[in-house]
Design a protein around this motif. Structure first.
Motif, PDB file in Angstrom:
ATOM      1  N   MET A 111       0.847  -1.192   0.000  1.00 38.23           N
ATOM      2  CA  MET A 111       0.000   0.000   0.000  1.00 38.23           C
ATOM      3  C   MET A 111       0.884   1.244   0.000  1.00 38.23           C
ATOM      4  O   MET A 111       1.837   1.338   0.770  1.00 38.23           O
ATOM      5  N   GLY A 112       0.577   2.191  -0.883  1.00 39.34           N
ATOM      6  CA  GLY A 112       1.387   3.392  -0.972  1.00 39.34           C
ATOM      7  C   GLY A 112       0.906   4.487  -0.044  1.00 39.34           C
ATOM      8  O   GLY A 112      -0.001   4.317   0.746  1.00 39.34           O
ATOM      9  N   GLY A 113       1.524   5.653  -0.192  1.00 37.57           N
ATOM     10  CA  GLY A 113       1.142   6.793   0.618  1.00 37.57           C
ATOM     11  C   GLY A 113       1.848   6.829   1.954  1.00 37.57           C
ATOM     12  O   GLY A 113       2.612   5.934   2.310  1.00 37.57           O
ATOM     13  N   ARG A 114       1.575   7.878   2.709  1.00 35.55           N
ATOM     14  CA  ARG A 114       2.250   8.105   3.971  1.00 35.55           C
ATOM     15  C   ARG A 114       1.628   7.254   5.079  1.00 35.55           C
ATOM     16  O   ARG A 114       0.413   7.065   5.137  1.00 35.55           O
ATOM     17  N   TYR A 115       2.467   6.752   5.950  1.00 40.02           N
ATOM     18  CA  TYR A 115       2.035   6.054   7.152  1.00 40.02           C
ATOM     19  C   TYR A 115       1.939   7.082   8.269  1.00 40.02           C
ATOM     20  O   TYR A 115       2.907   7.772   8.578  1.00 40.02           O
ATOM     21  N   PHE A 116       0.756   7.238   8.880  1.00 37.95           N
ATOM     22  CA  PHE A 116       0.525   8.262   9.896  1.00 37.95           C
ATOM     23  C   PHE A 116       0.814   7.681  11.280  1.00 37.95           C
ATOM     24  O   PHE A 116       0.067   6.833  11.777  1.00 37.95           O
ATOM     25  N   VAL A 117       1.896   8.133  11.868  1.00 41.26           N
ATOM     26  CA  VAL A 117       2.279   7.683  13.207  1.00 41.26           C
ATOM     27  C   VAL A 117       1.734   8.689  14.220  1.00 41.26           C
ATOM     28  O   VAL A 117       2.291   9.771  14.404  1.00 41.26           O
ATOM     29  N   GLN A 118       0.622   8.355  14.843  1.00 43.81           N
ATOM     30  CA  GLN A 118       0.033   9.230  15.859  1.00 43.81           C
ATOM     31  C   GLN A 118       0.067   8.567  17.222  1.00 43.81           C
ATOM     32  O   GLN A 118      -0.799   8.774  18.058  1.00 43.81           O
ATOM     33  N   ASN A 119       1.120   7.787  17.438  1.00 40.44           N
ATOM     34  CA  ASN A 119       1.372   7.241  18.766  1.00 40.44           C
ATOM     35  C   ASN A 119       1.931   8.340  19.667  1.00 40.44           C
ATOM     36  O   ASN A 119       2.491   9.322  19.180  1.00 40.44           O
ATOM     37  N   PRO A 120       1.842   8.151  20.972  1.00 33.83           N
ATOM     38  CA  PRO A 120       2.443   9.135  21.879  1.00 33.83           C
ATOM     39  C   PRO A 120       3.971   9.085  21.896  1.00 33.83           C
ATOM     40  O   PRO A 120       4.597   9.834  22.631  1.00 33.83           O
ATOM     41  N   GLY A 121       4.570   8.235  21.139  1.00 35.98           N
ATOM     42  CA  GLY A 121       6.020   8.155  21.043  1.00 35.98           C
ATOM     43  C   GLY A 121       6.440   6.706  20.851  1.00 35.98           C
ATOM     44  O   GLY A 121       5.840   5.831  21.485  1.00 35.98           O
TER      45      GLY A 121
ATOM     46  N   PHE B  76      -6.024   1.811   6.895  1.00 33.07           N
ATOM     47  CA  PHE B  76      -5.871   3.236   6.588  1.00 33.07           C
ATOM     48  C   PHE B  76      -4.522   3.815   7.011  1.00 33.07           C
ATOM     49  O   PHE B  76      -4.321   5.023   6.917  1.00 33.07           O
ATOM     50  N   ARG B  77      -3.621   2.961   7.467  1.00 25.99           N
ATOM     51  CA  ARG B  77      -2.243   3.356   7.780  1.00 25.99           C
ATOM     52  C   ARG B  77      -2.175   4.508   8.775  1.00 25.99           C
ATOM     53  O   ARG B  77      -1.381   5.432   8.648  1.00 25.99           O
ATOM     54  N   VAL B  78      -3.018   4.427   9.786  1.00 22.73           N
ATOM     55  CA  VAL B  78      -2.998   5.378  10.903  1.00 22.73           C
ATOM     56  C   VAL B  78      -2.716   4.586  12.177  1.00 22.73           C
ATOM     57  O   VAL B  78      -3.494   3.707  12.556  1.00 22.73           O
ATOM     58  N   SER B  79      -1.601   4.876  12.822  1.00 24.24           N
ATOM     59  CA  SER B  79      -1.204   4.148  14.026  1.00 24.24           C
ATOM     60  C   SER B  79      -1.444   5.005  15.255  1.00 24.24           C
ATOM     61  O   SER B  79      -0.929   6.122  15.362  1.00 24.24           O
ATOM     62  N   VAL B  80      -2.259   4.481  16.181  1.00 20.89           N
ATOM     63  CA  VAL B  80      -2.474   5.145  17.468  1.00 20.89           C
ATOM     64  C   VAL B  80      -2.141   4.152  18.574  1.00 20.89           C
ATOM     65  O   VAL B  80      -2.044   2.952  18.348  1.00 20.89           O
ATOM     66  N   GLY B  81      -1.970   4.664  19.781  1.00 18.45           N
ATOM     67  CA  GLY B  81      -1.628   3.811  20.906  1.00 18.45           C
ATOM     68  C   GLY B  81      -2.846   3.128  21.495  1.00 18.45           C
ATOM     69  O   GLY B  81      -3.977   3.616  21.397  1.00 18.45           O
ATOM     70  N   SER B  82      -2.608   1.990  22.121  1.00 17.45           N
ATOM     71  CA  SER B  82      -3.700   1.271  22.787  1.00 17.45           C
ATOM     72  C   SER B  82      -3.851   1.771  24.219  1.00 17.45           C
ATOM     73  O   SER B  82      -3.015   2.525  24.733  1.00 17.45           O
ATOM     74  N   GLY B  83      -4.922   1.345  24.868  1.00 15.00           N
ATOM     75  CA  GLY B  83      -5.116   1.666  26.275  1.00 15.00           C
ATOM     76  C   GLY B  83      -4.108   0.929  27.136  1.00 15.00           C
ATOM     77  O   GLY B  83      -3.813  -0.242  26.886  1.00 15.00           O
ATOM     78  N   MET B  84      -3.581   1.614  28.132  1.00 14.63           N
ATOM     79  CA  MET B  84      -2.590   1.015  29.023  1.00 14.63           C
ATOM     80  C   MET B  84      -3.211   0.725  30.384  1.00 14.63           C
ATOM     81  O   MET B  84      -4.200   1.350  30.766  1.00 14.63           O
ATOM     82  N   MET B  85      -2.621  -0.211  31.095  1.00 11.46           N
ATOM     83  CA  MET B  85      -3.057  -0.602  32.435  1.00 11.46           C
ATOM     84  C   MET B  85      -4.348  -1.407  32.357  1.00 11.46           C
ATOM     85  O   MET B  85      -5.128  -1.282  31.416  1.00 11.46           O
TER      86      MET B  85
ATOM     87  N   THR C 275      -3.056  17.195  28.931  1.00  5.26           N
ATOM     88  CA  THR C 275      -1.782  17.568  28.337  1.00  5.26           C
ATOM     89  C   THR C 275      -1.947  17.911  26.858  1.00  5.26           C
ATOM     90  O   THR C 275      -2.872  17.432  26.191  1.00  5.26           O
ATOM     91  N   ALA C 276      -1.014  18.712  26.355  1.00  9.87           N
ATOM     92  CA  ALA C 276      -0.975  19.034  24.931  1.00  9.87           C
ATOM     93  C   ALA C 276      -0.262  17.960  24.122  1.00  9.87           C
ATOM     94  O   ALA C 276      -0.156  18.077  22.902  1.00  9.87           O
ATOM     95  N   ALA C 277       0.207  16.908  24.767  1.00 11.36           N
ATOM     96  CA  ALA C 277       0.999  15.890  24.077  1.00 11.36           C
ATOM     97  C   ALA C 277       0.186  14.722  23.553  1.00 11.36           C
ATOM     98  O   ALA C 277       0.472  14.191  22.472  1.00 11.36           O
ATOM     99  N   ILE C 278      -0.838  14.299  24.300  1.00 13.44           N
ATOM    100  CA  ILE C 278      -1.533  13.052  23.977  1.00 13.44           C
ATOM    101  C   ILE C 278      -2.935  13.094  24.552  1.00 13.44           C
ATOM    102  O   ILE C 278      -3.160  13.670  25.618  1.00 13.44           O
ATOM    103  N   THR C 279      -3.864  12.497  23.826  1.00 16.82           N
ATOM    104  CA  THR C 279      -5.240  12.384  24.296  1.00 16.82           C
ATOM    105  C   THR C 279      -5.594  10.912  24.416  1.00 16.82           C
ATOM    106  O   THR C 279      -5.491  10.160  23.442  1.00 16.82           O
ATOM    107  N   CYS C 280      -6.008  10.508  25.605  1.00 13.68           N
ATOM    108  CA  CYS C 280      -6.475   9.146  25.840  1.00 13.68           C
ATOM    109  C   CYS C 280      -7.992   9.146  25.707  1.00 13.68           C
ATOM    110  O   CYS C 280      -8.682   9.911  26.396  1.00 13.68           O
TER     111      CYS C 280
ATOM    112  N   HIS D 225      -0.262  13.883  19.695  1.00 13.41           N
ATOM    113  CA  HIS D 225      -0.243  15.093  18.855  1.00 13.41           C
ATOM    114  C   HIS D 225       0.976  15.911  19.255  1.00 13.41           C
ATOM    115  O   HIS D 225       0.875  16.981  19.829  1.00 13.41           O
ATOM    116  N   LEU D 226       2.134  15.336  18.946  1.00 12.44           N
ATOM    117  CA  LEU D 226       3.396  15.927  19.387  1.00 12.44           C
ATOM    118  C   LEU D 226       4.486  15.632  18.374  1.00 12.44           C
ATOM    119  O   LEU D 226       4.364  14.744  17.536  1.00 12.44           O
ATOM    120  N   GLY D 227       5.562  16.424  18.470  1.00 10.82           N
ATOM    121  CA  GLY D 227       6.712  16.189  17.613  1.00 10.82           C
ATOM    122  C   GLY D 227       6.571  16.839  16.249  1.00 10.82           C
ATOM    123  O   GLY D 227       6.028  17.934  16.110  1.00 10.82           O
TER     124      GLY D 227
END
Length: 393
Positions: free
Chosen positions: A1-11, A328-337, A304-309, A349-351
């Motif tokens: 799959m072409g196009g940009r891979y969207f990394v929207q993880n908190p890091g 859709f090549r959008v990567s977000v983080g999973s729930g922790m704990m 925070t301005a860095a990440i939204t859970c 939403h940082l970096g």
């Protein structure tokens, strides 16, 4: 799959092309005068990035290594530290401290708000023997999306008239949230390269006050590679890095600092992150108008301005996360704990980010919701309206 891979993880976050290119520079002799000048220039700039550090230690490790370095350089074996139970990373820091042989005092667990300064003041006021040597605060808790008011925390510590060091985990807040070591009486800030500094993991930092330096010189905890004092010495640059310098990382850090300066400096970076955060919050509120979606941190002033859970109610988050990534090549983080496992996702939403990248990621998430038949309102249009309302003419 072409196009940009969207990394929207908190890091780790998106890495700018200029920073990637800096890593492609060939190796040089670390005794080369040009490299020494580059490293010295970086060291000279870092104190103000942290809001007035007296000394900076650069470590070739991730943030967990800087946590360990801070504990072993400021606390004697068997002594006590206070680490609030504010989410996954507060808990991990506390576990590390216990495994290193320290006594740990924790608050009651809380994952929908930041640490309450009044709670810390009460604990310190009750510690009349001053057994607690450090108060370790996670500034931005990446697992929950909360940000702690560090100025209020300093005031609370002062109200208890307690001599504990004030130690802050700034891994997910450096370059994203206001951080003023000198003004707020912070003794140590721990930070890392892979979030607001737009770099890969691998570098971490301990920004120190003179008070932390003095404590370090009196602590007898066994340590070697992560020891601070040898890195204070003037002399071969090898000693200041505790071994072979991370040459390519330093090239990249120089580039990242230049990029931050070229786009208005640290204050402008903070303003950009707030604007992006507001757009994501608007998107979640839009989705929530037609579905169970909810921002984990209930009070906007504590987000925070860095990440939204984002809590997903009774909807299993895993299918949304995997569909957004795989279709859709959008990567977000999973729930922790355990409290949010499978029932939340986290949008970074940082970096290295701009409005089209952010809207593309939010659009990918909303399309995944539609494909899966998940109930939701109009989040993407709400994000567009938020960004349009705050755009410069």
């Amino acid at each position: 799959m072409g196009g940009r891979y969207f990394v929207q993880n908190p890091g780790p976050t998106n890495i700018p092309d200029r920073v990637l290119e800096a890593f492609r520079r060939p190796a040089v002799d670390f005794a080369d005068p040009d490299f020494i000048a580059l490293a010295e220039g970086v060291w000279a700039e870092l104190p103000e990035l942290f809001g007035g550090a007296d000394k900076i230690v650069v470590l070739t490790t991730v943030g967990h290594g800087a946590w360990e370095s801070t504990l072993t350089n400021t606390v004697e074996p068997g002594e006590t530290v206070l680490i609030p139970d504010c989410g996954l990373f507060g808990r991990r820091w506390a576990r590390m401290a216990r495994d290193l042989g320290y006594e740990v005092v924790m608050t009651e667990g809380h994952i929908r708000r930041p640490t309450d300064p009044a709670e810390i003041a009460d604990i310190l006021a009750a510690d009349t023997a001053h057994r607690i040597k450090c108060v370790c605060i996670v500034h931005t808790e990446t697992s929950t999306g909360a940000v702690t008011d560090l100025a209020a925390m300093r005031a609370a510590m002062d109200s208890a008239d307690h001599p504990a060091l004030f130690i802050v985990d700034g891994v997910c807040s450096l370059g994203i949230e206001p951080l003023r070591m000198r003004d707020w009486g912070i003794d140590v800030v721990v930070a890392a390269s892979q979030k607001g500094l737009m770099m890969p993991p691998g570098l971490s930092f301990c920004a120190l006050s003179e008070r932390a330096v003095e404590r370090n010189r009196s602590v007898a905890t066994p340590r070697f590679h992560l020891a601070w004092e040898p890195r204070f010495e003037e002399g071969p640059i090898y000693n200041r890095f505790g071994g072979t310098p991370p040459i390519q990382h330093m090239f990249a850090l120089r580039t990242a600092l230049d990029m931050i300066a070229e786009t208005g400096g640290i204050d402008a970076s903070i303003a950009r992150h707030r604007r992006w955060a507001a757009a994501v919050h608007a998107a979640v509120d839009g989705w929530a108008s037609g579905g169970p979606w909810e921002i984990n941190i209930t009070e906007p002033k504590h987000r925070t301005a860095a990440i939204t859970c984002v809590r997903t109610g009774d909807i299993a988050a895993g299918s949304l996360i995997s569909t957004a990534r795989d279709r859709f090549r959008v990567s977000v983080g999973s729930g922790m704990m355990a409290e949010m496992e499978g029932r939340a996702f986290r949008v970074g939403h940082l970096g290295d980010l701009n409005e089209p990248m952010l809207l593309g990621a939010l659009g990918g998430l909303e399309t995944a919701m539609a494909v899966l038949g998940l109930p939701h309102g109009h989040g993407l249009s709400a994000a567009v309206a938020s960004l349009a309302a705050t755009a410069r003419p």
